[in-house]
Design a protein around this motif. Structure first.
Motif, PDB file in Angstrom:
ATOM      1  N   UNK A  63       0.832  -1.206   0.000  1.00  0.00           N
ATOM      2  CA  UNK A  63       0.000   0.000   0.000  1.00  0.00           C
ATOM      3  C   UNK A  63       0.862   1.249   0.000  1.00  0.00           C
ATOM      4  N   UNK A  64       0.476   2.200  -0.852  1.00  0.00           N
ATOM      5  CA  UNK A  64       1.121   3.510  -0.900  1.00  0.00           C
ATOM      6  C   UNK A  64       0.032   4.575  -0.856  1.00  0.00           C
ATOM      7  N   UNK A  65       0.009   5.350   0.225  1.00  0.00           N
ATOM      8  CA  UNK A  65      -0.987   6.422   0.402  1.00  0.00           C
ATOM      9  C   UNK A  65      -2.409   5.901   0.172  1.00  0.00           C
ATOM     10  N   UNK A  66      -2.713   4.788   0.827  1.00  0.00           N
ATOM     11  CA  UNK A  66      -4.038   4.161   0.787  1.00  0.00           C
ATOM     12  C   UNK A  66      -4.378   3.503  -0.557  1.00  0.00           C
ATOM     13  N   UNK A  67      -3.448   3.461  -1.490  1.00  0.00           N
ATOM     14  CA  UNK A  67      -3.672   2.779  -2.761  1.00  0.00           C
ATOM     15  C   UNK A  67      -2.933   1.438  -2.755  1.00  0.00           C
ATOM     16  N   UNK A  68      -3.658   0.358  -2.893  1.00  0.00           N
ATOM     17  CA  UNK A  68      -3.042  -0.968  -2.975  1.00  0.00           C
ATOM     18  C   UNK A  68      -2.439  -1.118  -4.373  1.00  0.00           C
ATOM     19  N   UNK A  69      -1.141  -1.411  -4.429  1.00  0.00           N
ATOM     20  CA  UNK A  69      -0.403  -1.463  -5.687  1.00  0.00           C
ATOM     21  C   UNK A  69       0.423  -2.738  -5.735  1.00  0.00           C
ATOM     22  N   UNK A  70       0.458  -3.356  -6.904  1.00  0.00           N
ATOM     23  CA  UNK A  70       1.328  -4.506  -7.158  1.00  0.00           C
ATOM     24  C   UNK A  70       2.457  -4.066  -8.080  1.00  0.00           C
ATOM     25  N   UNK A  71       3.675  -4.512  -7.780  1.00  0.00           N
ATOM     26  CA  UNK A  71       4.829  -4.231  -8.631  1.00  0.00           C
ATOM     27  C   UNK A  71       5.353  -5.566  -9.153  1.00  0.00           C
ATOM     28  N   UNK A  72       5.475  -5.684 -10.487  1.00  0.00           N
ATOM     29  CA  UNK A  72       5.892  -6.927 -11.119  1.00  0.00           C
ATOM     30  C   UNK A  72       7.085  -6.658 -12.027  1.00  0.00           C
ATOM     31  N   UNK A  73       8.108  -7.492 -11.936  1.00  0.00           N
ATOM     32  CA  UNK A  73       9.215  -7.396 -12.886  1.00  0.00           C
ATOM     33  C   UNK A  73       8.944  -8.330 -14.050  1.00  0.00           C
ATOM     34  N   UNK A  74       9.153  -7.821 -15.253  1.00  0.00           N
ATOM     35  CA  UNK A  74       8.845  -8.594 -16.451  1.00  0.00           C
ATOM     36  C   UNK A  74      10.075  -9.210 -17.097  1.00  0.00           C
ATOM     37  N   UNK A  75      11.273  -8.712 -16.732  1.00  0.00           N
ATOM     38  CA  UNK A  75      12.426  -9.043 -17.535  1.00  0.00           C
ATOM     39  C   UNK A  75      12.402  -8.199 -18.792  1.00  0.00           C
ATOM     40  N   UNK A  76      13.355  -8.442 -19.693  1.00  0.00           N
ATOM     41  CA  UNK A  76      13.499  -7.624 -20.892  1.00  0.00           C
ATOM     42  C   UNK A  76      12.783  -8.262 -22.073  1.00  0.00           C
ATOM     43  N   UNK A  77      12.045  -7.439 -22.848  1.00  0.00           N
ATOM     44  CA  UNK A  77      11.512  -7.886 -24.117  1.00  0.00           C
ATOM     45  C   UNK A  77      10.029  -8.170 -24.144  1.00  0.00           C
ATOM     46  N   UNK A  78       9.430  -8.044 -25.336  1.00  0.00           N
ATOM     47  CA  UNK A  78       7.993  -8.263 -25.472  1.00  0.00           C
ATOM     48  C   UNK A  78       7.606  -9.736 -25.368  1.00  0.00           C
ATOM     49  N   UNK A  79       8.553 -10.656 -25.537  1.00  0.00           N
ATOM     50  CA  UNK A  79       8.227 -12.072 -25.323  1.00  0.00           C
ATOM     51  C   UNK A  79       7.823 -12.299 -23.874  1.00  0.00           C
ATOM     52  N   UNK A  80       8.543 -11.645 -22.952  1.00  0.00           N
ATOM     53  CA  UNK A  80       8.169 -11.746 -21.542  1.00  0.00           C
ATOM     54  C   UNK A  80       6.874 -11.002 -21.238  1.00  0.00           C
ATOM     55  N   UNK A  81       6.632  -9.889 -21.936  1.00  0.00           N
ATOM     56  CA  UNK A  81       5.380  -9.162 -21.742  1.00  0.00           C
ATOM     57  C   UNK A  81       4.195 -10.053 -22.097  1.00  0.00           C
ATOM     58  N   UNK A  82       4.318 -10.841 -23.131  1.00  0.00           N
ATOM     59  CA  UNK A  82       3.261 -11.772 -23.529  1.00  0.00           C
ATOM     60  C   UNK A  82       2.918 -12.720 -22.375  1.00  0.00           C
ATOM     61  N   UNK A  83       3.941 -13.212 -21.690  1.00  0.00           N
ATOM     62  CA  UNK A  83       3.728 -14.105 -20.548  1.00  0.00           C
ATOM     63  C   UNK A  83       3.065 -13.364 -19.392  1.00  0.00           C
ATOM     64  N   UNK A  84       3.650 -12.250 -18.999  1.00  0.00           N
ATOM     65  CA  UNK A  84       3.205 -11.531 -17.800  1.00  0.00           C
ATOM     66  C   UNK A  84       1.774 -11.031 -17.946  1.00  0.00           C
ATOM     67  N   UNK A  85       1.454 -10.421 -19.088  1.00  0.00           N
ATOM     68  CA  UNK A  85       0.128  -9.822 -19.232  1.00  0.00           C
ATOM     69  C   UNK A  85      -0.958 -10.876 -19.410  1.00  0.00           C
ATOM     70  N   UNK A  86      -0.674 -11.961 -20.096  1.00  0.00           N
ATOM     71  CA  UNK A  86      -1.662 -13.035 -20.186  1.00  0.00           C
ATOM     72  C   UNK A  86      -1.936 -13.647 -18.820  1.00  0.00           C
ATOM     73  N   UNK A  87      -0.892 -13.825 -18.024  1.00  0.00           N
ATOM     74  CA  UNK A  87      -1.092 -14.477 -16.728  1.00  0.00           C
ATOM     75  C   UNK A  87      -1.748 -13.538 -15.718  1.00  0.00           C
ATOM     76  N   UNK A  88      -1.399 -12.245 -15.736  1.00  0.00           N
ATOM     77  CA  UNK A  88      -2.064 -11.301 -14.834  1.00  0.00           C
ATOM     78  C   UNK A  88      -3.542 -11.173 -15.197  1.00  0.00           C
ATOM     79  N   UNK A  89      -3.836 -11.144 -16.496  1.00  0.00           N
ATOM     80  CA  UNK A  89      -5.234 -11.092 -16.919  1.00  0.00           C
ATOM     81  C   UNK A  89      -5.982 -12.349 -16.478  1.00  0.00           C
ATOM     82  N   UNK A  90      -5.342 -13.487 -16.621  1.00  0.00           N
ATOM     83  CA  UNK A  90      -5.988 -14.739 -16.225  1.00  0.00           C
ATOM     84  C   UNK A  90      -6.349 -14.745 -14.747  1.00  0.00           C
ATOM     85  N   UNK A  91      -5.521 -14.128 -13.925  1.00  0.00           N
ATOM     86  CA  UNK A  91      -5.776 -14.101 -12.481  1.00  0.00           C
ATOM     87  C   UNK A  91      -7.082 -13.399 -12.139  1.00  0.00           C
TER      88      UNK A  91
END
Length: 290
Positions: A63-91
């Motif tokens: 939490x930062x100033x009453x806002x719940x926030x998640x911080x995720x490291x993706x690694x470098x490159x859009x191949x990793x973005x494909x993994x991270x965003x599909x899995x976060x959406x699935x959640x």
């Protein structure tokens, strides 16, 4: 029902690569490339409630100033973005127990905090740049049905201007979230621009070490490109994937860049860590007031 081979879960029920369960994340998510940058952000939180890491994917939620926030490291490159965003959406949009898509869509808010190099003289080092549009040279979006939100006019003009080798991916262009862009650029110190997302750091960004380039004028051609009032301002390696996957999955996203190098002037920041720290604080305060 989505097959086990398509939606892969760990033995504890968490999603495969990110090692996360739905309750572990907020609807407000900061992405960073470097896992070591996570602590640089969450040190400013009022509290951290959850931490996990698998491979290059580290996640912390707090939490930062009453806002719940998640911080995720993706690694470098859009191949990793494909993994991270599909899995976060699935959640949030797939019931992991029944493996069925939920009837009610849940929107996530993504803000990338990253470093970038400017290719325009008037974008100085240590400045902040919000990516109004992203140009993808990576080809990721062509694996999805994505025509409805791609900016074809500017992409076609760029293709003509660059005269790309036929073996290279056709560029695509995706807009940021207008709501987030307006919120983050009210401050005069934030530049707006078009960010080029490359598939590598060396050859794809025009750097030469020992391997010769197929097009040694590529960066000059990017710098000279103009479309209406737009020009390409900076280069990095994730933003087009972030914008594309967000549009595909019904989320909103903005990429915030700390400009630590200027390729036109040859300047490099005298304190890149401070430039990133300043952007972190700026971004957290903006996210707390969305």
């Amino acid at each position: 029902m989505i097959k086990e081979s398509e939606l892969i879960l760990n033995p504890d029920g968490s999603i495969y690569h990110l090692n996360l369960k739905p309750e572990n994340i907020s609807n407000y998510i900061i992405t960073v490339g470097d896992p070591d940058r996570i602590d640089s952000i969450t040190k400013h939180f009022d509290n951290v409630e959850f931490k996990t890491q698998k491979r290059e994917f580290q996640t912390q939620t707090g939490t930062y100033k009453n806002r719940r926030i998640t911080v995720v490291s993706t690694g470098i490159g859009t191949d990793n973005i494909d993994i991270v965003f599909n899995e976060l959406d699935a959640l949030v949009n797939i019931d992991l127990e029944t493996r069925k898509i939920k009837k009610e869509h849940q929107q996530l808010t993504f803000v990338r905090i990253g470093t970038s190099g400017s290719i325009q003289k008037d974008i100085p080092v240590n400045s902040f740049l919000a990516s109004e549009k992203a140009i993808g040279f990576d080809g990721l979006l062509y694996y999805y049905e994505s025509d409805e939100f791609l900016e074809k006019g500017i992409a076609n003009k760029l293709q003509e201007h660059l005269n790309l080798h036929p073996h290279k991916a056709t560029p695509y262009v995706v807009n940021s979230s207008k709501t987030l862009l307006n919120h983050f650029t009210k401050d005069e110190k934030v530049f707006k621009g078009i960010t080029g997302t490359n598939v590598g750091f060396y050859g794809p960004q025009g750097r030469v070490l020992r391997a010769s380039l197929q097009d040694e004028n590529f960066i000059d051609e990017l710098t000279s490109f103009k479309y209406q009032d737009y020009k390409i301002t900076n280069l990095e390696m994730e933003t087009s994937g972030i914008y594309g996957m967000s549009k595909l999955l019904g989320h909103r996203a903005l990429s915030m860049n700390a400009i630590i190098a200027n390729r036109e002037t040859g300047d490099f920041s005298n304190d890149p860590l401070q430039a990133v720290e300043d952007l972190i604080i700026f971004t957290l305060n903006k996210m707390a007031t969305i």
